[in-house]
Structure formats: structure tokens, C-alpha cells
Enzyme design. Structure first.
Site, PDB file in Angstrom:
ATOM      1  N   HIS A  27      25.361  30.281 -21.773  1.00 40.60           N
ATOM      2  CA  HIS A  27      26.073  29.179 -21.140  1.00 40.60           C
ATOM      3  C   HIS A  27      26.924  29.680 -19.992  1.00 40.60           C
ATOM      4  O   HIS A  27      27.319  30.829 -19.954  1.00 40.60           O
ATOM      5  CB  HIS A  27      27.016  28.493 -22.139  1.00 40.60           C
ATOM      6  CG  HIS A  27      26.316  27.976 -23.345  1.00 40.60           C
ATOM      7  ND1 HIS A  27      26.996  27.509 -24.439  1.00 40.60           N
ATOM      8  CD2 HIS A  27      25.007  27.851 -23.632  1.00 40.60           C
ATOM      9  CE1 HIS A  27      26.130  27.121 -25.350  1.00 40.60           C
ATOM     10  NE2 HIS A  27      24.926  27.332 -24.884  1.00 40.60           N
ATOM     11  N   TYR A  66      27.631  22.062 -19.451  1.00 40.59           N
ATOM     12  CA  TYR A  66      27.713  21.940 -20.915  1.00 40.59           C
ATOM     13  C   TYR A  66      29.102  22.311 -21.415  1.00 40.59           C
ATOM     14  O   TYR A  66      29.714  23.269 -20.953  1.00 40.59           O
ATOM     15  CB  TYR A  66      26.650  22.817 -21.579  1.00 40.59           C
ATOM     16  CG  TYR A  66      26.489  22.531 -23.051  1.00 40.59           C
ATOM     17  CD1 TYR A  66      26.220  21.237 -23.495  1.00 40.59           C
ATOM     18  CD2 TYR A  66      26.626  23.537 -24.003  1.00 40.59           C
ATOM     19  CE1 TYR A  66      26.086  20.959 -24.843  1.00 40.59           C
ATOM     20  CE2 TYR A  66      26.477  23.270 -25.360  1.00 40.59           C
ATOM     21  CZ  TYR A  66      26.212  21.976 -25.768  1.00 40.59           C
ATOM     22  OH  TYR A  66      26.086  21.701 -27.109  1.00 40.59           O
ATOM     23  N   GLU A  90      23.482  24.792 -32.643  1.00 44.18           N
ATOM     24  CA  GLU A  90      23.251  23.477 -33.253  1.00 44.18           C
ATOM     25  C   GLU A  90      22.042  22.800 -32.610  1.00 44.18           C
ATOM     26  O   GLU A  90      21.197  22.223 -33.288  1.00 44.18           O
ATOM     27  CB  GLU A  90      24.506  22.609 -33.083  1.00 44.18           C
ATOM     28  CG  GLU A  90      24.745  21.599 -34.181  1.00 44.18           C
ATOM     29  CD  GLU A  90      25.092  22.217 -35.521  1.00 44.18           C
ATOM     30  OE1 GLU A  90      24.663  21.655 -36.545  1.00 44.18           O
ATOM     31  OE2 GLU A  90      25.774  23.267 -35.558  1.00 44.18           O
ATOM     32  N   ARG A 140      30.314  23.084 -24.609  1.00 50.81           N
ATOM     33  CA  ARG A 140      30.601  23.994 -25.738  1.00 50.81           C
ATOM     34  C   ARG A 140      30.228  25.409 -25.333  1.00 50.81           C
ATOM     35  O   ARG A 140      29.067  25.788 -25.388  1.00 50.81           O
ATOM     36  CB  ARG A 140      29.842  23.554 -26.992  1.00 50.81           C
ATOM     37  CG  ARG A 140      30.346  22.226 -27.531  1.00 50.81           C
ATOM     38  CD  ARG A 140      29.636  21.772 -28.790  1.00 50.81           C
ATOM     39  NE  ARG A 140      30.148  20.478 -29.220  1.00 50.81           N
ATOM     40  CZ  ARG A 140      29.657  19.310 -28.826  1.00 50.81           C
ATOM     41  NH1 ARG A 140      28.618  19.289 -28.001  1.00 50.81           N
ATOM     42  NH2 ARG A 140      30.183  18.173 -29.248  1.00 50.81           N
ATOM     43  N   ASP A 180      20.539  20.318 -27.095  1.00 50.42           N
ATOM     44  CA  ASP A 180      21.635  21.063 -26.449  1.00 50.42           C
ATOM     45  C   ASP A 180      21.421  22.579 -26.514  1.00 50.42           C
ATOM     46  O   ASP A 180      20.810  23.091 -27.466  1.00 50.42           O
ATOM     47  CB  ASP A 180      22.976  20.717 -27.114  1.00 50.42           C
ATOM     48  CG  ASP A 180      23.466  19.335 -26.704  1.00 50.42           C
ATOM     49  OD1 ASP A 180      22.877  18.755 -25.764  1.00 50.42           O
ATOM     50  OD2 ASP A 180      24.420  18.831 -27.314  1.00 50.42           O
ATOM     51  N   ASP A 225      22.670  25.388 -27.593  1.00 50.16           N
ATOM     52  CA  ASP A 225      23.502  26.210 -28.474  1.00 50.16           C
ATOM     53  C   ASP A 225      22.844  26.285 -29.844  1.00 50.16           C
ATOM     54  O   ASP A 225      21.741  25.770 -30.047  1.00 50.16           O
ATOM     55  CB  ASP A 225      24.938  25.669 -28.556  1.00 50.16           C
ATOM     56  CG  ASP A 225      24.993  24.214 -29.025  1.00 50.16           C
ATOM     57  OD1 ASP A 225      23.961  23.683 -29.501  1.00 50.16           O
ATOM     58  OD2 ASP A 225      26.068  23.595 -28.921  1.00 50.16           O
ATOM     59  N   GLU A 238      18.905  15.022 -27.454  1.00 41.89           N
ATOM     60  CA  GLU A 238      19.753  14.621 -28.591  1.00 41.89           C
ATOM     61  C   GLU A 238      20.339  13.233 -28.410  1.00 41.89           C
ATOM     62  O   GLU A 238      20.242  12.378 -29.276  1.00 41.89           O
ATOM     63  CB  GLU A 238      20.905  15.620 -28.761  1.00 41.89           C
ATOM     64  CG  GLU A 238      20.525  16.880 -29.501  1.00 41.89           C
ATOM     65  CD  GLU A 238      21.723  17.795 -29.695  1.00 41.89           C
ATOM     66  OE1 GLU A 238      22.765  17.304 -30.149  1.00 41.89           O
ATOM     67  OE2 GLU A 238      21.610  18.991 -29.387  1.00 41.89           O
TER      68      GLU A 238
END
Length: 693
Positions: free
Chosen positions: A346, A300, A86, A302, A82, A84, A9
Site C-alpha cells: 500500500h 486506500y 481481509e 488501511r 480490497d 489487504d 467488495e
């Protein structure tokens, strides 16, 4: 020529990951999302099963063209966005925009940007998880529906630049509800009574707090009650009735989740949620460290999991044993977090290498990066350490029918507190006993210390406490807290002053309309249930289009109803008796992004504007002129004299024309009551609802 292409990203990750992978790999960045719903329209085909219409984001065409060239040269493409919802959605959009064939494409993800983590992810490629993608699509579509159907209505009714959001409107309501509680709060008087005792052979006095009488615990409500107690105790003999010793354990903290990191960084470092996330992103993506190149120093950012990988847990325990000793290593098993749904793919937020001490990175980090890294490092290290232990002593002192108590504690083993102190409650403990006290110890009263107090209203929300509340209510997810708070402050629905969040006039108007016309949108339970449905979509147990198709018709009906019924709240230009000094016309009240102001109706020929001061029909208690509604620089409302700065009268609550019959001072409206502004007076009068409106 590179055989493999890795797409991440952020451009900041490119250099770091390329260094790990060598010459057979080319690494490129998408710069976040490459496709989205169009800004010019709803972008969801309501007639055809709610199919979203995605377009290339403006400015991303050149980047996609460059990526297509790289794709042609590669034998295999790894999508490394990433880990997650998103990130999964960005990988899916990239696969569609670049027309990637399934046999040449694989999804990889890693929780930290380290050589081991990146290389391990390449050994475990997988397909894109469409459940994760659909969960993100559902959130995006629901947010778009709320924003694009309700915002134009607010624009039409309240005139300019207003907007609604599925999560932001609930956050605004939570703040507004707290403001109502504070406004309606009436302080109650109470007193504390401390007794200071001398002990033979001791210089330090023993301070005991009034506990109660023979009937149990008791609150001293006023000075009369206090004086009666003091009268009863005159000449009394004080005796140590009971002494209990024990041990208290203080558990180490769990490692940080996104929410707890935002809360602690706000409390301890005074960082906004937005600043915390920006700095954490930089620490995650990589910092230039002398002799090591660019290194990702935290995992990470989030996450709502407190799980730690076995490897990170073992390394941390080994570090603690080596530096602090075996007794400092926790014996507890690593916790996997709360019982609720968590993004357990995560880990918690932790340093990528516990032996990379904050002091070693100080020269490589900015001051704020260093402070955040140090906080994360200390919290994670503490989470792998033993509890702190206190020796506690509880003493009861009796005199006639009354009882006083002493609570004292002494730290006997600091455990995790040698690295991380949760709070300073132990520092505030007055009594550290210099000697052992028993029921035979002779004590004598030196003096009493009595103080008057008033109960305090609920505290205004801060960013930290709002994040905590949103998380507890199940509203939003780690990635949404910071942008939600940033949005309501940027739109001036909420003013931030000295950490506190206050509702503005504009926020009050928007919140009232949302509660009246869209009660489900601003209903806490409804929004939390929607989050639960998104989790079900992620797990694959609910079809995402079912969620959307159940949501939209009710929203559409509510909008159509509001378009008809909200006509009466449309704000026309109200003519005032203020004369424009430039052209002589009567000025009118206009609404702007910051609330109401006076403007000349002759615009554009005459552009004169001035602040609008709304009179509340009450005379100033200090000088007799009119009291007007004013605002602080950041938009918080208060009541002040129209003759300011000559007259400095101000009140956060609306003053009343009625004088206090007891002390003659002015009174203020608090909910359905009039209360004397002089807290030492305490006069309260119930008024009817009609009178307050």
C-alpha cells in the site's frame, strides 16, 4: 454480452469501476465477506488439525446465486476486493463459494479507484496470495478461540452480556493501568519565576525565565525557596552574559497512515476513530462530482506505510513548484516508512489527484467529508514541501549567583507551513526580539512574575492517544483500531467523556478477571508477539496451523483452571436493607450491562428496580451523611453524597474518614497514601495496603 466479470467488495464501487471499463465488463459486489465461521459454535475442528468450518453468511445466499449466474456468462472472472489481508481472504472465500476454476479466475488489486489504477491492475492479474489469506484466517481463528472460550466464562461468573477479545482485552487493560497510575498520583508543588526586563529605546519588555544558579538548572520547590531567591536578588545588577543565534529546521510531516489519520482527525476535527474510517471509506469508494460522475478522491485507507508511488510523488512536486515556487519543493527522497513490518504493498493515504483542491470539491462533499479530505490533501501536499526555517536566539542573563534565560525564534521561511501547521507552539512564543541584543545591551529589571504550580498526573487516554499507544506497542493493525475502541465503549467497559476514556465499574470487573485468570491474553508483549507471528504467516515463513496449535492448548488449560478457581467471584444476589415500596420485600443487588442496580426478588410478579448506591463507610465532609459510589451518565465512577442534589459533595478519589492534621480538611486515598484534598495544603501520609483494601 460481457466477456469479463469484475467482483468488488462494496456496491458503492460498482458504478465507478463500470464507467472505467466499458461494455465488455460486468461489475458486481460481494458486500464484504460471503463466508464465515458459524455463530452458533466454535467452528474450528480441534480434533482434526484445527480445520475451520466455514458456512455461507446468513442473507448472502441470494447474492451468491446471482453471482453464480454472472460467473456462468463470463469468460474470465477478476476478483478485485480490497488490497489487504481481509480483501485477499474475501477473494479466496468467493473463489470457493462460487467454485471458480483457476484458469478462469484472476486476482487484481488497486490502491485507488481511478481509471489509470483500475486499468493498470487488469494488465497485471495474479493468483490469490495464500500467505495473506492464511494470515487473515489465523487472526480470525485466534480471535474466535478467545471470544468463544472466555466470553461464556465471564457470562457465568459476572452474569450478563460480557465478552473478551484478543485485542480488546489488552486495550482495556492499557486504559485500566493508566487509571491506576492517575489514582495513585500525588501532585508535587513547584514555582516558576519570570523576570521582565526593560531595554532602553524599546517599548516591549524582555521576558526571561528563571533557569538556576551557579550549580546548574534548578527547580523552585516551594514558596520558601522562592522567597529566598527573591531576597538574594534584591538590588542585584542584571547583565547579558551570553547571546547565541542559530537556525532551527522544522521538518514537514510524513503523509498519513491509518493510525496518524485517526489521531489527527481526533485532535483537529474531534472525530471518533470509527467516524474517521467511515468518512475515509466514502472518499475512497467514490464521490459524485458534478461533470465527472463518481470519483474515488483518496487512496486506500488501511495502511501503515508512508510510501508514495513515483507518479504521485512527481505530480505533487510539480504542483508545489507551479503554485508555491521551486524553493518550496522538498529535496528529500520519498520515505518508505518505518523499519518495522509494514503493509508496503500500500501507499500512504493521499489524494488521488493533487490538483483536485478541497475548495473544488466543497459543493460535492458533506461538511465532514470535506473537512477530512482537506486534512488529507493538506498533509500530503505538505509532505512534498521544504522544511520551515527559524532564526533562533538564546540569551543568558546573570545576576549574582542566579541565571535567567530567554529563547526567541523568528520564522524566516515558512516552507510546508504555508499549507499545514503541525501545532501552534511558535504562536505561543512570547519573545520575538524587536532588536538585536548583545552582551553590551543595558537591561534593567521592571518586575518579577511568580506563579505556583502542581505537577499533573498522566493524562487519561483519548481515542487518538490510545491508537498511538496500540501502534507503538505493536498491538493490532490499522483495520483493528477503530472496531476495538468502538467495542469497548459499546460494551460499557469504557466511558468516553469530553474525548477522555475512563474505566467503568463493569470494565474494572472484567479487567480484574482477565488479569487473574488469563494473564497472557492481556499481556501486551504476548499480544504484540502474536502480531509478529501473523506477519510471519503473511511472509510465508511460519505455517498458520503451527501458530494456532501452539496457542489453543494453553488457552484451553487456562479456561479449565478458571472454571474451577473463579467460583468465588460468582456474584450472587446480595440482599440489602432497602425495602421494595411496591411489595415490601428486601431488594437485592443485580448486575446488568451497565453495572449494579437494585431489583425486587419478586420478579416477574414485581418488576420494581432502582439505582444501587454503594456506601463506602465514610461520612460526607460537607453535611455528615453517607458518601456513596455514584456514576456519571456514561458510567465513570465518582464519590458523592447520598443526599445529592441537596448536597453537592463529589470526589474522583475515595475520601477517607481521617481528617488532615494540618488544615482539618478531608483526605483521599491515592494508591498506598492518604493525601489532603486541598492541593495547597499538600499533607501526605503513608498507609498500609490492608487499610486501602
Amino acid at each position: 454480452m460481457a466477456k469479463y466479470l469484475v467482483i468488488v467488495e462494496s456496491p458503492a464501487k460498482v458504478k465507478t469501476i463500470k464507467k472505467f471499463l466499458g461494455s465488455n465488463y460486468d461489475v458486481a459486489a460481494s458486500g464484504g465477506h460471503v463466508r464465515d465461521l458459524p455463530k452458533s459454535q466454535l467452528g474450528i475442528d480441534i480434533e482434526h488439525d484445527y480445520e475451520p468450518k466455514y458456512i455461507t453468511i446468513r442473507g448472502k445466499g441470494e447474492l451468491l446465486a446471482d453471482l453464480r449466474k454472472k460467473v456462468k456468462k463470463a469468460d474470465k472472472i477478476f476478483l478485485a476486493t480490497d488490497p489487504d489481508r481481509e480483501g485477499e481472504a474475501i477473494s479466496w472465500h468467493l473463489s470457493k463459494a462460487l467454485k471458480l476454476e483457476d484458469n478462469r479466475m484472476a486476482r487484481i488489486s488497486f490502491n485507488e479507484i481511478t481509471k489509470n489504477a483500475v486499468k493498470a491492475s487488469l494488465k497485471e492479474p495474479r493468483e490469490i496470495d495464500m500467505n495473506l489469506v492464511n494470515a487473515q484466517q489465523t487472526r480470525r481463528i485466534l480471535d474466535r478461540m478467545v471470544g468463544y472460550r472466555i466470553s461464556p466464562l465471564l457470562w457465568a461468573k459476572v452474569k450478563r452480556g460480557l465478552s473478551a477479545g484478543r485485542v480488546q482485552s489488552v486495550a482495556l487493560r492499557i486504559i485500566a493501568d493508566r487509571e491506576e497510575e492517575i489514582d495513585a498520583f500525588i501532585p508535587e508543588e513547584y514555582w516558576t519565576l519570570d523576570a521582565k526586563f526593560g531595554i532602553p529605546g524599546e517599548k516591549k519588555v524582555l521576558v526571561a525565565k528563571f533557569y538556576g544558579d551557579k550549580d546548574g538548572k534548578r527547580t523552585i520547590r516551594n514558596e520558601e525557596e522562592l522567597n529566598q531567591i527573591l531576597k538574594d536578588l534584591k538590588g542585584a545588577e542584571y547583565k547579558v552574559a551570553d547571546v547565541k543565534t542559530g537556525e532551527r529546521i522544522k521538518k514537514p510531516p510524513l503523509p498519513f497512515t491509518t493510525s496518524t489519520l485517526q489521531q489527527e482527525a481526533s485532535k483537529l476535527l474531534n472525530f471518533s476513530t470509527q467516524k474517521t474510517m467511515r468518512l475515509a471509506q466514502q472518499l475512497y469508494e467514490g464521490i459524485e462530482i458534478a461533470g465527472n460522475g463518481t470519483v474515488g478522491v483518496i487512496s486506500y485507507l488501511r495502511t501503515d506505510s508512508t510510501r508514495i508511488s513515483d507518479e504521485a510523488d512527481a505530480n505533487a512536486r510539480a504542483y508545489v513548484e507551479e503554485v508555491y515556487g521551486k524553493e518550496y519543493v522538498t529535496t528529500a527522497q520519498a520515505s518508505s516508512g518505518k523499519g518495522k513490518k509494514i503493509q508496503d504493498a500500500h501507499e500512504a493515504i493521499r489524494p488521488t489527484d493533487i490538483t483536485r483542491l478541497p475548495a473544488m470539491l466543497k459543493e460535492s462533499l458533506s461538511r465532514d467529508q470535506f473537512r477530512l479530505y482537506q486534512l488529507i490533501w493538506k498533509r500530503f501536499t505538505a509532505s512534498r514541501m521544504s522544511p520551515a526555517r527559524y532564526e533562533t536566539t538564546s540569551i543568558k542573563i546573570d545576576a549574582r549567583d542566579y541565571r535567567f534565560t530567554v529563547a526567541a525564534s523568528r520564522l524566516v521561511f515558512d516552507g510546508f507551513m504555508s499549507v499545514y501547521e503541525i501545532d501552534d507552539e511558535e504562536k505561543q512564543q512570547n519573545n520575538v526580539l524587536a532588536r538585536q541584543i548583545t552582551t553590551d545591551t543595558q537591561i534593567h529589571l521592571n518586575e518579577f512574575d511568580q506563579k505556583q504550580h502542581f505537577t499533573q498526573p498522566p493524562a487519561h487516554y483519548t481515542e487518538a492517544t490510545l491508537v498511538k499507544t496500540l501502534e507503538e506497542l505493536g498491538i493490532g493493525r490499522p483495520s483493528t483500531y477503530a472496531p476495538t475502541i468502538t467495542t469497548i465503549i459499546a460494551r460499557r467497559y469504557v466511558a468516553k467523556e469530553n474525548k477522555n476514556l475512563y474505566l467503568t465499574e463493569l470494565g474494572d470487573v472484567v479487567n480484574s478477571i482477565m488479569k487473574q485468570s488469563f494473564p497472557s491474553i492481556v499481556d501486551v508483549n504476548f499480544t504484540a508477539n502474536m502480531e509478529g507471528l501473523l506477519d510471519c504467516v503473511e511472509e510465508g515463513t511460519v505455517n498458520w496451523k503451527t501458530v494456532v496449535s501452539n496457542f489453543y492448548p494453553d488457552l484451553r488449560d487456562a479456561v479449565e483452571k478458571a472454571e474451577k478457581e473463579l467460583e468465588q467471584v460468582k456474584i450472587e444476589d446480595e440482599v440489602t436493607d432497602v425495602i421494595c415500596e411496591e411489595c415490601g420485600r428486601n431488594m437485592v443487588i443485580k448486575y446488568g450491562p451497565h453495572g449494579r442496580f437494585l431489583a425486587c426478588p419478586g420478579f416477574p410478579d414485581c418488576r420494581n428496580t432502582k439505582p444501587y448506591l454503594e456506601k463506602v463507610g465514610v461520612k460526607c465532609p460537607k453535611c455528615g451523611k453517607e458518601v456513596v459510589l455514584r456514576k456519571t451518565k456514561k458510567g465513570r465512577r465518582y464519590y458523592g453524597c447520598e443526599d445529592n442534589p441537596e448536597c453537592d459533595f463529589m470526589s474522583w478519589q475515595k475520601p477517607s474518614q481521617e481528617k488532615c492534621p494540618d488544615c482539618g480538611g478531608y483526605m483521599v486515598e491515592k494508591g498506598s497514601k492518604l493525601v489532603c484534598a486541598n492541593e495547597h495544603c499538600g499533607y501526605v501520609k503513608v498507609i498500609s495496603k490492608e487499610k486501602t483494601s
